[in-house]
Write an enzyme that holds these catalytic residues in place. Structure first.
Site, short mmCIF file in Angstrom:
data_model
loop_
_atom_site.label_atom_id
_atom_site.label_comp_id
_atom_site.label_asym_id
_atom_site.label_seq_id
_atom_site.Cartn_x
_atom_site.Cartn_y
_atom_site.Cartn_z
N SER A 1 0.83 -1.21 0.00
CA SER A 1 0.00 0.00 0.00
C SER A 1 0.86 1.26 0.00
O SER A 1 2.01 1.26 0.45
CB SER A 1 -0.91 0.03 1.23
OG SER A 1 -1.69 -1.13 1.32
N1 SAH Z 1 -0.55 -5.17 3.93
C1 SAH Z 1 0.22 -5.45 2.74
C2 SAH Z 1 -0.44 -4.98 1.47
C3 SAH Z 1 -1.66 -5.70 1.20
S1 SAH Z 1 -2.21 -5.88 -0.46
C4 SAH Z 1 1.62 -4.87 2.81
O1 SAH Z 1 1.94 -4.17 3.79
O2 SAH Z 1 2.41 -5.14 1.90
C5 SAH Z 1 -3.58 -6.94 -0.06
C6 SAH Z 1 -3.16 -8.35 0.29
O3 SAH Z 1 -4.34 -9.03 0.71
C7 SAH Z 1 -2.62 -9.14 -0.90
O4 SAH Z 1 -1.39 -9.70 -0.56
C8 SAH Z 1 -3.70 -10.22 -1.12
O5 SAH Z 1 -3.17 -11.45 -1.60
C9 SAH Z 1 -4.27 -10.36 0.27
N2 SAH Z 1 -5.61 -10.93 0.37
C10 SAH Z 1 -6.70 -10.72 -0.42
N3 SAH Z 1 -7.74 -11.43 0.01
C11 SAH Z 1 -7.33 -12.11 1.12
C12 SAH Z 1 -7.95 -13.03 2.03
N4 SAH Z 1 -9.21 -13.42 1.88
N5 SAH Z 1 -7.22 -13.53 3.04
C13 SAH Z 1 -5.92 -13.17 3.22
N6 SAH Z 1 -5.27 -12.31 2.40
C14 SAH Z 1 -5.97 -11.78 1.36
#
Ligand code: SAH
Length: 214
Positions: free
Chosen positions: A65
């Protein structure tokens, strides 16, 4: 890669910008000053680009993000040392690291195996021992480890995830971007077993929270 004075200078600039953009929690700013964001990014970018206030691709169609978004979500959580936090969407592990450096114990779930494996290695290498990584579907939370003081969702949920609200302690809060397209950043505080307070903290754009694992 290492962390040098040069990297720290870019972080100081970034923190100055985040402060100008409205991040006032000094503990959040200090954590962003300390966490080496560039070590969470595999892409071949210049140091300058890694410290711009922009989201960056981390593979598998996912992004780390934008720093402002990380700072905003963290500020909304009102972290105090010792907080037990659940994060949905580990991604690169950067957000988890920002929480950890603020003194939180972090439990974080990722649904993509490849990201989970890479990030697990990274977190071990960095020695962040109070970050616990889980591979699975974050929609279900971690009922066996509940209740949590705070829960943070870093992908866009279609609606307020009730299963996660259930896993908050009374007085705890959930920060989650809700809806498709552009999302509202909601903070849901659990006032009692049956009552919540919902606040709206502006709009953001996130990758979607997906069902199941991959
Ligand atoms: N917090 C992260 C950025 C997140 S991007 C950082 O600091 O880098 C969103 C993330 O959520 C992605 O890696 C995606 O694979 C994950 N995601 C999406 N749906 C999800 C779910 N149901 N359970 C766990 N992770 C999920």
């Amino acid at each position: 890669m290492e962390d040098t004075i040069h990297h720290k200078q870019y972080r100081n600039e970034l923190v100055k910008l985040l402060h100008e953009k409205g991040i006032s929690d000094e503990k959040v700013l200090e954590s962003i000053r300390r966490v080496p964001r560039h070590l969470f990014i595999e892409a071949k970018l210049s140091v300058k680009d890694m410290y711009e206030d922009e989201p960056i691709g981390i593979g598998q169609g996912q992004t780390i993000s934008q720093p402002f978004t990380v700072a905003w979500q963290t500020q909304l959580l009102d972290i105090v040392s010792g907080d037990k936090i659940l994060e949905i969407g580990t991604g690169s592990g950067y957000q988890a690291a920002v929480l950890y450096i603020m003194g939180a114990e972090v439990f974080t779930i990722e649904r993509q195996k490849k990201l989970y494996d890479e990030t697990k290695k990274r977190i071990t290498r960095l020695g962040y021992s109070q970050i616990h990584l889980f591979y699975g579907d974050g929609n279900r939370g971690l009922p066996e480890l509940a209740p949590f003081d705070k829960i943070l969702v870093t992908a866009a949920a279609p609606s307020i995830p009730d299963l996660l609200v259930e896993q908050l302690r009374i007085g705890g809060s959930l920060v989650v971007p809700v809806n498709g397209g552009l999302q509202r950043m909601l903070k849901i505080t659990k006032l009692s077993e049956t009552e919540t307070r919902i606040e709206d903290h502006g709009h953001f754009r996130f990758v979607p929270l997906l069902p199941g694992t991959e």
